[in-house]
Design a protein around this motif. Structure first.
Motif, PDB file in Angstrom:
ATOM      1  N   ASP A 179       0.853  -1.194   0.000  1.00 19.96           N
ATOM      2  CA  ASP A 179       0.000   0.000   0.000  1.00 19.96           C
ATOM      3  C   ASP A 179       0.889   1.244   0.000  1.00 19.96           C
ATOM      4  N   ASN A 180       1.475   1.534  -1.167  1.00 20.61           N
ATOM      5  CA  ASN A 180       2.378   2.673  -1.261  1.00 20.61           C
ATOM      6  C   ASN A 180       1.646   4.009  -1.146  1.00 20.61           C
ATOM      7  N   ASP A 181       0.371   4.032  -1.510  1.00 17.55           N
ATOM      8  CA  ASP A 181      -0.397   5.275  -1.359  1.00 17.55           C
ATOM      9  C   ASP A 181      -0.424   5.698   0.105  1.00 17.55           C
ATOM     10  N   LEU A 182      -0.647   4.724   0.995  1.00 13.47           N
ATOM     11  CA  LEU A 182      -0.675   5.013   2.425  1.00 13.47           C
ATOM     12  C   LEU A 182       0.707   5.431   2.912  1.00 13.47           C
ATOM     13  N   LEU A 183       1.749   4.723   2.473  1.00 12.96           N
ATOM     14  CA  LEU A 183       3.101   5.060   2.904  1.00 12.96           C
ATOM     15  C   LEU A 183       3.495   6.460   2.451  1.00 12.96           C
ATOM     16  N   VAL A 184       3.199   6.795   1.216  1.00 19.11           N
ATOM     17  CA  VAL A 184       3.540   8.125   0.704  1.00 19.11           C
ATOM     18  C   VAL A 184       2.823   9.206   1.507  1.00 19.11           C
ATOM     19  N   SER A 185       1.556   8.963   1.829  1.00 20.08           N
ATOM     20  CA  SER A 185       0.811   9.948   2.620  1.00 20.08           C
ATOM     21  C   SER A 185       1.408  10.080   4.018  1.00 20.08           C
ATOM     22  N   HIS A 186       1.907   8.964   4.573  1.00 17.10           N
ATOM     23  CA  HIS A 186       2.526   8.996   5.892  1.00 17.10           C
ATOM     24  C   HIS A 186       3.866   9.739   5.863  1.00 17.10           C
ATOM     25  N   ILE A 187       4.672   9.498   4.827  1.00 15.24           N
ATOM     26  CA  ILE A 187       5.939  10.222   4.702  1.00 15.24           C
ATOM     27  C   ILE A 187       5.678  11.716   4.578  1.00 15.24           C
ATOM     28  N   ASP A 188       4.701  12.053   3.752  1.00 18.12           N
ATOM     29  CA  ASP A 188       4.343  13.460   3.563  1.00 18.12           C
ATOM     30  C   ASP A 188       3.906  14.091   4.885  1.00 18.12           C
ATOM     31  N   GLY A 189       3.149  13.333   5.671  1.00 19.90           N
ATOM     32  CA  GLY A 189       2.699  13.830   6.964  1.00 19.90           C
ATOM     33  C   GLY A 189       3.865  14.090   7.904  1.00 19.90           C
ATOM     34  N   LEU A 190       4.812  13.164   7.950  1.00 18.51           N
ATOM     35  CA  LEU A 190       5.988  13.323   8.810  1.00 18.51           C
ATOM     36  C   LEU A 190       6.827  14.528   8.371  1.00 18.51           C
ATOM     37  N   LEU A 191       6.942  14.714   7.073  1.00 16.96           N
ATOM     38  CA  LEU A 191       7.702  15.852   6.559  1.00 16.96           C
ATOM     39  C   LEU A 191       7.051  17.182   6.936  1.00 16.96           C
ATOM     40  N   LYS A 192       5.738  17.146   7.126  1.00 15.13           N
ATOM     41  CA  LYS A 192       5.003  18.357   7.498  1.00 15.13           C
ATOM     42  C   LYS A 192       4.910  18.522   9.010  1.00 15.13           C
ATOM     43  N   GLY A 193       5.544  17.595   9.742  1.00 15.27           N
ATOM     44  CA  GLY A 193       5.557  17.710  11.191  1.00 15.27           C
ATOM     45  C   GLY A 193       4.409  17.043  11.904  1.00 15.27           C
ATOM     46  N   HIS A 194       3.679  16.148  11.207  1.00 16.05           N
ATOM     47  CA  HIS A 194       2.542  15.467  11.809  1.00 16.05           C
ATOM     48  C   HIS A 194       2.909  14.041  12.224  1.00 16.05           C
ATOM     49  N   ALA A 195       2.347  13.554  13.312  1.00 14.30           N
ATOM     50  CA  ALA A 195       2.527  12.165  13.724  1.00 14.30           C
ATOM     51  C   ALA A 195       1.661  11.261  12.839  1.00 14.30           C
ATOM     52  N   ILE A 196       2.058   9.997  12.715  1.00 17.92           N
ATOM     53  CA  ILE A 196       1.292   9.036  11.917  1.00 17.92           C
ATOM     54  C   ILE A 196       1.023   7.783  12.732  1.00 17.92           C
ATOM     55  N   ASP A 197       0.046   7.005  12.306  1.00 17.21           N
ATOM     56  CA  ASP A 197      -0.227   5.701  12.897  1.00 17.21           C
ATOM     57  C   ASP A 197       0.174   4.642  11.869  1.00 17.21           C
ATOM     58  N   CYS A 198       1.379   4.123  12.044  1.00 23.24           N
ATOM     59  CA  CYS A 198       1.943   3.162  11.100  1.00 23.24           C
ATOM     60  C   CYS A 198       1.317   1.787  11.313  1.00 23.24           C
ATOM     61  N   PRO A 199       0.897   1.124  10.244  1.00 26.86           N
ATOM     62  CA  PRO A 199       0.353  -0.236  10.404  1.00 26.86           C
ATOM     63  C   PRO A 199       1.466  -1.196  10.806  1.00 26.86           C
ATOM     64  N   THR A 200       1.105  -2.333  11.331  1.00 30.28           N
ATOM     65  CA  THR A 200       2.083  -3.380  11.653  1.00 30.28           C
ATOM     66  C   THR A 200       1.623  -4.673  10.994  1.00 30.28           C
ATOM     67  N   TYR A 201       2.579  -5.458  10.533  1.00 34.66           N
ATOM     68  CA  TYR A 201       2.252  -6.671   9.786  1.00 34.66           C
ATOM     69  C   TYR A 201       2.650  -7.915  10.554  1.00 34.66           C
ATOM     70  N   ASN A 202       1.789  -8.930  10.508  1.00 39.80           N
ATOM     71  CA  ASN A 202       2.034 -10.193  11.194  1.00 39.80           C
ATOM     72  C   ASN A 202       2.371 -11.262  10.143  1.00 39.80           C
ATOM     73  N   PHE A 203       3.614 -11.735  10.148  1.00 41.40           N
ATOM     74  CA  PHE A 203       4.047 -12.691   9.129  1.00 41.40           C
ATOM     75  C   PHE A 203       3.522 -14.106   9.386  1.00 41.40           C
ATOM     76  N   VAL A 204       3.021 -14.350  10.577  1.00 41.59           N
ATOM     77  CA  VAL A 204       2.461 -15.660  10.879  1.00 41.59           C
ATOM     78  C   VAL A 204       1.056 -15.783  10.288  1.00 41.59           C
ATOM     79  N   THR A 205       0.266 -14.710  10.405  1.00 45.63           N
ATOM     80  CA  THR A 205      -1.108 -14.723   9.876  1.00 45.63           C
ATOM     81  C   THR A 205      -1.177 -14.186   8.449  1.00 45.63           C
ATOM     82  N   ASN A 206      -0.036 -13.701   7.927  1.00 41.88           N
ATOM     83  CA  ASN A 206      -0.017 -13.100   6.592  1.00 41.88           C
ATOM     84  C   ASN A 206      -1.047 -11.986   6.453  1.00 41.88           C
ATOM     85  N   ASN A 207      -1.078 -11.124   7.439  1.00 40.82           N
ATOM     86  CA  ASN A 207      -2.053 -10.032   7.410  1.00 40.82           C
ATOM     87  C   ASN A 207      -1.610  -8.917   8.359  1.00 40.82           C
TER      88      ASN A 207
END
Length: 208
Positions: A65-93
């Motif tokens: 989901d690069n759209d989400l990542l790009v929006s998060h990078i843009d937010g950080l560059l503007k001085g805003h905090a983000i809620d980064c998703p976390t991935y579970n490799f055991v459940t593949n989700n």
């Protein structure tokens, strides 16, 4: 706050990206750093069964989901905090939990496909590619996936032959041409790390 320095670190699976990043951070001696793993931005697959999730090609750019990542990078560059998703490799989700990330002086983006998206490349101040021969990467991946991700030997071999290896040569390896520095990880690379650290300090205005 000064605009964060964005560093993108790419390279094949199990090439040693995390090790190189650690060496940079150790020499940089900078505590105000945040690492964002591209893997955490795999698409949410809650609507799929485990059997269907296993069939997904996770080494193709479309799995992220690069759209989400790009929006998060843009937010950080503007001085805003983000809620980064976390991935579970055991459940593949994606996990239900997120990770709160505040803007930091240095933001490191790490992932095999991080340089495939032109938007991410354009937002990055420094682009690195960590290189290691295929055989060594496979052995490392086999050991890691069995020990940390609950995979069987057969499943790791099957995934490597059918997706990891062909996708590496099709999508990952070609991104070397976008890198500012290519770091060979089959022997010491202290000079490359020193150059990168000096560049980061220069951007931060801490080279005096």
């Amino acid at each position: 706050m000064r605009k964060p320095v964005i560093i993108a670190v790419a390279g094949g699976s199990a090439s040693g990206k995390t090790t190189v990043v650690k060496e940079i951070l150790d020499k940089l001696d900078l505590k105000d750093v945040e690492i964002i793993k591209h893997d955490d931005y795999y698409l949410d697959q809650t609507n799929l069964s485990m059997d269907d999730r296993i069939k997904i090609n996770y080494d193709h750019p479309s799995s992220l989901d690069n759209d989400l990542l790009v929006s998060h990078i843009d937010g950080l560059l503007k001085g805003h905090a983000i809620d980064c998703p976390t991935y579970n490799f055991v459940t593949n989700n994606r996990s239900a939990e997120t990770r709160r990330i505040e803007p930091k002086k240095v933001i490191i983006l790490e992932g095999i496909l991080i340089l495939t998206d032109s938007r991410i490349r354009e937002l990055s101040d420094i682009k690195l590619y960590v290189e290691l021969d295929d055989d060594t990467r496979f052995i490392r991946r086999l050991q890691r996936d069995i020990a940390e991700r609950g995979r069987t030997v057969e499943s790791v071999i099957d995934q490597y032959l059918n997706t990891v290896k062909p996708m590496h040569h099709k999508h990952v390896k070609p991104t070397k041409r976008f890198a500012d520095v290519i770091i060979p990880n089959d022997y010491k690379h202290s000079v490359a790390v020193d150059i990168i650290v000096s560049k980061i300090k220069m951007i931060l205005g801490e080279d005096k």
